[in-house]
Design an enzyme around this catalytic site. Structure first.
Site, short mmCIF file in Angstrom:
data_model
loop_
_atom_site.label_atom_id
_atom_site.label_comp_id
_atom_site.label_asym_id
_atom_site.label_seq_id
_atom_site.Cartn_x
_atom_site.Cartn_y
_atom_site.Cartn_z
N GLU A 150 -3.45 7.67 -4.03
CA GLU A 150 -4.30 7.21 -5.15
C GLU A 150 -5.33 7.88 -5.58
OE1 GLU A 150 -4.18 2.82 -5.36
OE2 GLU A 150 -2.13 2.80 -4.52
N HIS B 261 -1.33 0.20 -9.92
CA HIS B 261 -1.85 -0.58 -9.07
C HIS B 261 -2.46 -1.93 -9.70
CE1 HIS B 261 -3.81 -0.75 -4.75
NE2 HIS B 261 -3.53 -2.26 -5.20
N ARG C 245 0.99 -1.11 -0.17
CA ARG C 245 -0.09 0.13 -0.05
C ARG C 245 0.83 1.27 -0.01
NH1 ARG C 245 -3.44 -2.84 -1.43
NH2 ARG C 245 -5.54 -3.07 -0.67
C1 GLV Z 1 -4.90 -5.18 -3.76
O1 GLV Z 1 -4.27 -4.29 -3.53
C2 GLV Z 1 -5.30 -6.11 -2.75
O2 GLV Z 1 -5.45 -5.67 -1.65
O3 GLV Z 1 -5.98 -7.06 -3.17
#
Ligand code: GLV
Length: 326
Positions: free
Chosen positions: A267, A285, A238
Protein backbone atom coordinates in the site's frame (compact mmCIF):
# COMPACT_ATOMS: atom_id res chain seq x y z
CA UNK A 1 6.34 20.13 32.78
CA UNK A 2 3.39 18.85 30.79
CA UNK A 3 4.00 15.48 29.18
CA UNK A 4 4.14 15.64 25.40
CA UNK A 5 2.12 13.51 23.02
CA UNK A 6 2.40 13.74 19.26
CA UNK A 7 -0.49 12.73 16.96
CA UNK A 8 0.96 11.84 13.57
CA UNK A 9 -1.99 12.96 11.44
CA UNK A 10 -5.32 14.76 11.88
CA UNK A 11 -7.75 12.22 13.40
CA UNK A 12 -11.35 12.37 14.70
CA UNK A 13 -11.36 14.88 17.52
CA UNK A 14 -12.39 12.62 20.43
CA UNK A 15 -8.86 11.38 21.15
CA UNK A 16 -6.91 14.65 20.91
CA UNK A 17 -9.58 16.33 23.08
CA UNK A 18 -9.20 13.65 25.76
CA UNK A 19 -5.42 14.10 25.75
CA UNK A 20 -5.75 17.87 26.22
CA UNK A 21 -8.42 17.45 28.91
CA UNK A 22 -6.13 15.04 30.76
CA UNK A 23 -3.50 17.79 30.89
CA UNK A 24 -1.09 16.62 28.21
CA UNK A 25 0.67 18.82 25.71
CA UNK A 26 -0.90 17.10 22.68
CA UNK A 27 0.18 18.29 19.28
CA UNK A 28 -1.53 17.06 16.11
CA UNK A 29 0.31 17.08 12.79
CA UNK A 30 -1.36 19.59 10.54
CA UNK A 31 -0.52 17.63 7.41
CA UNK A 32 -3.20 15.20 6.22
CA UNK A 33 -0.68 12.77 4.77
CA UNK A 34 1.68 10.05 5.93
CA UNK A 35 4.71 11.69 7.51
CA UNK A 36 8.18 10.62 6.44
CA UNK A 37 10.37 8.75 8.86
CA UNK A 38 12.48 11.88 9.42
CA UNK A 39 9.41 13.96 10.11
CA UNK A 40 8.17 11.46 12.67
CA UNK A 41 11.55 11.40 14.35
CA UNK A 42 11.75 15.21 14.46
CA UNK A 43 8.29 15.44 15.99
CA UNK A 44 8.53 12.73 18.67
CA UNK A 45 12.05 13.54 19.92
CA UNK A 46 10.91 14.97 23.25
CA UNK A 47 7.58 13.11 23.53
CA UNK A 48 6.42 10.68 26.20
CA UNK A 49 3.62 9.39 23.99
CA UNK A 50 2.87 9.02 20.31
CA UNK A 51 -0.60 8.54 18.81
CA UNK A 52 0.07 6.80 15.51
CA UNK A 53 -1.55 5.14 12.51
CA UNK A 54 -1.00 1.92 10.60
CA UNK A 55 0.84 3.85 7.88
CA UNK A 56 3.59 4.92 10.31
CA UNK A 57 6.57 2.63 10.62
CA UNK A 58 7.99 2.29 14.12
CA UNK A 59 11.23 0.34 14.37
CA UNK A 60 13.91 0.34 17.03
CA UNK A 61 15.92 3.10 15.34
CA UNK A 62 12.92 5.45 15.33
CA UNK A 63 12.23 4.61 18.99
CA UNK A 64 15.86 5.38 19.88
CA UNK A 65 15.33 8.94 18.67
CA UNK A 66 12.68 9.44 21.37
CA UNK A 67 14.39 8.55 24.66
CA UNK A 68 11.40 9.66 26.78
CA UNK A 69 8.84 7.59 24.85
CA UNK A 70 6.64 5.45 27.15
CA UNK A 71 3.84 4.44 24.80
CA UNK A 72 3.11 4.00 21.11
CA UNK A 73 -0.67 4.19 20.90
CA UNK A 74 -1.83 2.89 17.56
CA UNK A 75 -5.26 3.85 16.21
CA UNK A 76 -5.93 0.45 14.58
CA UNK A 77 -6.41 -3.13 15.66
CA UNK A 78 -3.56 -4.43 13.49
CA UNK A 79 -0.09 -3.28 14.52
CA UNK A 80 2.30 -5.03 12.14
CA UNK A 81 3.82 -1.60 11.36
CA UNK A 82 5.29 -1.50 14.85
CA UNK A 83 8.28 -3.57 15.92
CA UNK A 84 6.75 -4.71 19.19
CA UNK A 85 9.85 -6.65 20.27
CA UNK A 86 11.94 -3.50 19.84
CA UNK A 87 9.40 -1.52 21.88
CA UNK A 88 9.37 -4.16 24.60
CA UNK A 89 13.17 -4.18 24.75
CA UNK A 90 13.04 -0.42 25.35
CA UNK A 91 10.27 -0.56 27.97
CA UNK A 92 7.79 1.15 25.64
CA UNK A 93 4.16 0.02 25.77
CA UNK A 94 2.31 -0.58 22.50
CA UNK A 95 -1.48 -0.41 22.35
CA UNK A 96 -4.16 -0.97 19.71
CA UNK A 97 -7.93 -0.54 19.34
CA UNK A 98 -9.63 -3.94 19.36
CA UNK A 99 -13.39 -4.43 19.50
CA UNK A 100 -14.62 -0.98 18.50
CA UNK A 101 -14.03 -1.64 14.80
CA UNK A 102 -15.30 -5.22 14.68
CA UNK A 103 -18.75 -4.42 13.26
CA UNK A 104 -17.55 -1.81 10.78
CA UNK A 105 -14.90 -4.16 9.41
CA UNK A 106 -17.26 -7.13 9.24
CA UNK A 107 -19.76 -4.93 7.40
CA UNK A 108 -17.12 -3.93 4.87
CA UNK A 109 -16.12 -7.55 4.30
CA UNK A 110 -19.75 -8.23 3.42
CA UNK A 111 -19.92 -5.16 1.21
CA UNK A 112 -16.95 -6.53 -0.71
CA UNK A 113 -18.33 -10.05 -0.77
CA UNK A 114 -21.66 -8.96 -2.18
CA UNK A 115 -20.15 -6.42 -4.58
CA UNK A 116 -17.75 -8.99 -5.99
CA UNK A 117 -20.34 -11.74 -6.17
CA UNK A 118 -23.15 -9.68 -7.72
CA UNK A 119 -20.83 -7.54 -9.84
CA UNK A 120 -22.08 -4.31 -8.33
CA UNK A 121 -19.09 -2.17 -9.24
CA UNK A 122 -18.86 -3.58 -12.74
CA UNK A 123 -22.55 -2.75 -13.19
CA UNK A 124 -21.99 0.77 -11.94
CA UNK A 125 -19.10 1.25 -14.37
CA UNK A 126 -21.28 0.02 -17.23
CA UNK A 127 -24.07 2.44 -16.37
CA UNK A 128 -21.67 5.34 -16.19
CA UNK A 129 -20.17 4.42 -19.57
CA UNK A 130 -23.53 5.29 -21.11
CA UNK A 131 -23.53 2.12 -23.21
CA UNK A 132 -26.17 0.06 -21.37
CA UNK A 133 -28.99 -0.63 -23.82
CA UNK A 134 -31.47 -2.11 -21.35
CA UNK A 135 -32.15 -5.30 -19.39
CA UNK A 136 -30.84 -8.59 -20.72
CA UNK A 137 -31.24 -12.16 -19.49
CA UNK A 138 -27.52 -12.94 -19.75
CA UNK A 139 -26.10 -9.71 -18.36
CA UNK A 140 -23.59 -9.67 -15.52
CA UNK A 141 -24.60 -12.98 -13.99
CA UNK A 142 -22.97 -13.45 -10.60
CA UNK A 143 -22.79 -15.87 -7.69
CA UNK A 144 -25.46 -17.10 -5.28
CA UNK A 145 -25.31 -16.68 -1.53
CA UNK A 146 -28.15 -18.62 0.06
CA UNK A 147 -27.06 -21.97 1.43
CA UNK A 148 -23.50 -21.58 0.15
CA UNK A 149 -20.39 -22.16 2.24
CA UNK A 150 -18.47 -19.33 3.87
CA UNK A 151 -14.86 -20.01 4.90
CA UNK A 152 -13.40 -17.78 7.60
CA UNK A 153 -9.62 -17.67 7.91
CA UNK A 154 -8.87 -16.26 11.37
CA UNK A 155 -11.85 -16.64 13.67
CA UNK A 156 -11.17 -13.81 16.09
CA UNK A 157 -13.56 -10.97 16.82
CA UNK A 158 -13.91 -9.82 13.21
CA UNK A 159 -13.99 -13.30 11.67
CA UNK A 160 -16.74 -14.27 14.09
CA UNK A 161 -18.74 -11.13 13.28
CA UNK A 162 -18.45 -11.85 9.55
CA UNK A 163 -19.62 -15.43 10.14
CA UNK A 164 -22.56 -14.26 12.26
CA UNK A 165 -23.78 -12.02 9.44
CA UNK A 166 -24.03 -15.08 7.16
CA UNK A 167 -27.02 -16.35 9.12
CA UNK A 168 -29.19 -14.10 6.98
CA UNK A 169 -28.34 -16.32 4.02
CA UNK A 170 -28.37 -19.66 5.87
CA UNK A 171 -24.79 -20.25 4.90
CA UNK A 172 -22.63 -23.09 6.13
CA UNK A 173 -19.62 -21.78 8.00
CA UNK A 174 -16.15 -23.32 8.05
CA UNK A 175 -13.29 -21.70 9.91
CA UNK A 176 -9.56 -22.08 10.11
CA UNK A 177 -7.77 -20.85 13.21
CA UNK A 178 -5.13 -22.21 15.57
CA UNK A 179 -7.68 -21.74 18.38
CA UNK A 180 -11.07 -23.48 18.51
CA UNK A 181 -14.13 -21.24 18.91
CA UNK A 182 -16.72 -23.48 20.61
CA UNK A 183 -19.21 -20.58 20.91
CA UNK A 184 -19.01 -20.03 17.14
CA UNK A 185 -19.61 -23.72 16.63
CA UNK A 186 -22.65 -23.83 18.90
CA UNK A 187 -24.11 -20.49 17.79
CA UNK A 188 -23.55 -20.85 14.05
CA UNK A 189 -22.94 -24.54 13.53
CA UNK A 190 -19.48 -23.54 12.29
CA UNK A 191 -16.91 -26.26 11.77
CA UNK A 192 -13.16 -25.92 12.45
CA UNK A 193 -11.21 -27.33 9.50
CA UNK A 194 -7.72 -27.42 8.08
CA UNK A 195 -6.85 -24.75 5.53
CA UNK A 196 -6.94 -27.19 2.66
CA UNK A 197 -10.51 -28.32 3.40
CA UNK A 198 -11.58 -24.71 3.82
CA UNK A 199 -10.07 -23.74 0.46
CA UNK A 200 -11.60 -26.69 -1.37
CA UNK A 201 -15.09 -26.47 0.16
CA UNK A 202 -15.83 -22.76 0.46
CA UNK A 203 -17.78 -20.65 -2.03
CA UNK A 204 -16.65 -17.47 -0.27
CA UNK A 205 -13.41 -17.13 1.68
CA UNK A 206 -12.84 -14.15 3.93
CA UNK A 207 -9.48 -13.42 5.59
CA UNK A 208 -9.35 -12.09 9.16
CA UNK A 209 -5.96 -13.12 10.52
CA UNK A 210 -3.29 -10.69 11.73
CA UNK A 211 -0.19 -10.20 9.60
CA UNK A 212 2.55 -12.14 11.38
CA UNK A 213 5.45 -14.12 9.87
CA UNK A 214 3.27 -17.27 9.71
CA UNK A 215 0.50 -15.55 7.72
CA UNK A 216 2.65 -13.72 5.15
CA UNK A 217 1.59 -15.09 1.71
CA UNK A 218 -0.69 -17.54 3.49
CA UNK A 219 -2.75 -17.52 0.32
CA UNK A 220 -0.46 -18.09 -2.65
CA UNK A 221 -0.56 -19.91 -5.97
CA UNK A 222 -0.96 -23.38 -4.43
CA UNK A 223 -3.83 -22.25 -2.19
CA UNK A 224 -5.61 -20.41 -5.01
CA UNK A 225 -5.40 -23.58 -7.06
CA UNK A 226 -7.29 -25.45 -4.36
CA UNK A 227 -10.22 -23.02 -4.50
CA UNK A 228 -13.34 -23.74 -6.53
CA UNK A 229 -13.35 -21.95 -9.88
CA UNK A 230 -16.68 -20.43 -8.78
CA UNK A 231 -15.34 -19.15 -5.45
CA UNK A 232 -14.59 -15.61 -4.27
CA UNK A 233 -11.76 -14.40 -2.03
CA UNK A 234 -12.27 -11.42 0.28
CA UNK A 235 -9.47 -9.66 2.15
CA UNK A 236 -10.01 -7.00 4.81
CA UNK A 237 -7.05 -8.10 6.97
CA UNK A 238 -3.61 -7.12 5.66
CA UNK A 239 -2.42 -7.19 2.06
CA UNK A 240 0.67 -9.39 2.47
CA UNK A 241 -1.51 -12.28 3.71
CA UNK A 242 -2.13 -12.83 -0.02
CA UNK A 243 0.56 -13.21 -2.67
CA UNK A 244 -0.90 -10.40 -4.75
CA UNK A 245 0.87 -11.38 -7.99
CA UNK A 246 -0.45 -14.94 -7.67
CA UNK A 247 -3.96 -13.62 -7.06
CA UNK A 248 -3.76 -11.30 -10.07
CA UNK A 249 -2.77 -14.25 -12.21
CA UNK A 250 -5.56 -16.46 -10.84
CA UNK A 251 -8.13 -13.73 -11.49
CA UNK A 252 -6.78 -12.99 -14.97
CA UNK A 253 -6.99 -16.68 -15.88
CA UNK A 254 -10.44 -16.95 -14.26
CA UNK A 255 -8.99 -19.63 -12.00
CA UNK A 256 -11.36 -18.27 -9.33
CA UNK A 257 -14.55 -16.28 -9.91
CA UNK A 258 -13.59 -13.07 -8.22
CA UNK A 259 -12.13 -11.19 -5.29
CA UNK A 260 -12.83 -8.22 -3.08
CA UNK A 261 -9.83 -6.44 -1.63
CA UNK A 262 -9.57 -3.68 0.93
CA UNK A 263 -5.85 -4.12 1.58
CA UNK A 264 -2.76 -4.55 -0.60
CA UNK A 265 0.67 -6.01 -0.39
CA UNK A 266 2.48 -2.70 -0.94
CA UNK A 267 0.00 0.00 0.00
CA UNK A 268 -0.72 2.44 -1.51
CA UNK A 269 0.49 0.59 -4.63
CA UNK A 270 -1.79 -1.97 -6.25
CA UNK A 271 -0.65 -4.68 -8.64
CA UNK A 272 -1.20 -3.14 -12.11
CA UNK A 273 -2.81 -6.35 -13.41
CA UNK A 274 -5.51 -6.15 -10.72
CA UNK A 275 -6.30 -2.60 -11.79
CA UNK A 276 -7.31 -3.83 -15.22
CA UNK A 277 -9.52 -6.73 -14.16
CA UNK A 278 -13.30 -6.59 -13.82
CA UNK A 279 -13.57 -9.60 -11.53
CA UNK A 280 -12.03 -7.84 -8.56
CA UNK A 281 -13.46 -5.05 -6.43
CA UNK A 282 -10.81 -2.72 -5.04
CA UNK A 283 -11.34 -0.49 -2.00
CA UNK A 284 -8.85 1.91 -0.40
CA UNK A 285 -8.41 0.28 3.05
CA UNK A 286 -11.79 1.35 4.43
CA UNK A 287 -12.43 -1.49 6.93
CA UNK A 288 -13.01 0.70 9.96
CA UNK A 289 -14.00 3.82 8.05
CA UNK A 290 -17.32 4.77 9.60
CA UNK A 291 -17.73 8.06 11.45
CA UNK A 292 -18.75 6.48 14.74
CA UNK A 293 -16.09 3.79 14.62
CA UNK A 294 -13.25 6.20 13.91
CA UNK A 295 -14.33 8.43 16.82
CA UNK A 296 -14.27 5.38 19.10
CA UNK A 297 -10.86 4.34 17.80
CA UNK A 298 -9.50 7.82 18.42
CA UNK A 299 -10.89 7.87 21.98
CA UNK A 300 -9.58 4.38 22.71
CA UNK A 301 -6.10 5.33 21.52
CA UNK A 302 -6.13 8.38 23.80
CA UNK A 303 -7.37 6.26 26.72
CA UNK A 304 -4.42 3.92 26.28
CA UNK A 305 -1.91 6.77 26.07
CA UNK A 306 -3.37 8.55 29.10
CA UNK A 307 -3.26 5.36 31.16
CA UNK A 308 0.38 4.68 30.30
CA UNK A 309 1.48 8.24 31.01
CA UNK A 310 -0.42 8.30 34.31
CA UNK A 311 1.36 5.12 35.39
CA UNK A 312 -1.61 2.81 34.87
CA UNK A 313 -1.85 -0.21 32.59
CA UNK A 314 -3.19 0.75 29.14
CA UNK A 315 -6.44 -1.23 28.70
CA UNK A 316 -5.33 -2.46 25.26
CA UNK A 317 -1.61 -2.98 25.74
CA UNK A 318 -0.28 -5.64 23.35
CA UNK A 319 3.03 -6.09 25.17
CA UNK A 320 1.76 -6.17 28.75
CA UNK A 321 4.94 -7.80 29.99
CA UNK A 322 6.72 -4.54 29.22
CA UNK A 323 5.08 -2.99 32.25
CA UNK A 324 5.72 -5.86 34.57
CA UNK A 325 8.35 -5.19 37.15
CA UNK A 326 8.07 -1.43 36.76
C1 GLV B 1 -7.07 -1.34 10.15
O1 GLV B 1 -6.60 -1.85 9.19
C2 GLV B 1 -6.85 -1.78 11.48
O2 GLV B 1 -6.01 -2.65 11.71
O3 GLV B 1 -7.51 -1.25 12.39
Amino acid sequence: MMKKVYVTRPVPDSGPKMLLDAGFDARVSDEDRVLTRDEIIANIRDCEGVFCLLTDKFDGAVMDCAPKLRIIGQMAVGYDNIDVAAATARGIAVSNTPGVLTDATADLAWALLMSASRRVVEGDRWMRSGTWAGWGPMQLLGGDLAGRTLGIVGAGRIGYAVARRSRGWDMKVLYHDPIARPEMESELGARKVGIEELLRESDYISLHCPLIPETRHFIGKAQLEMMKPTAYLINTSRGPVIDEAALAEALMNKRIAGAGLDVYENEPKVNPVLMKLDNVVLLPHLGSASTGTRQKMSAMTAENIIAALEGRTPPNCVNLHVLKGK
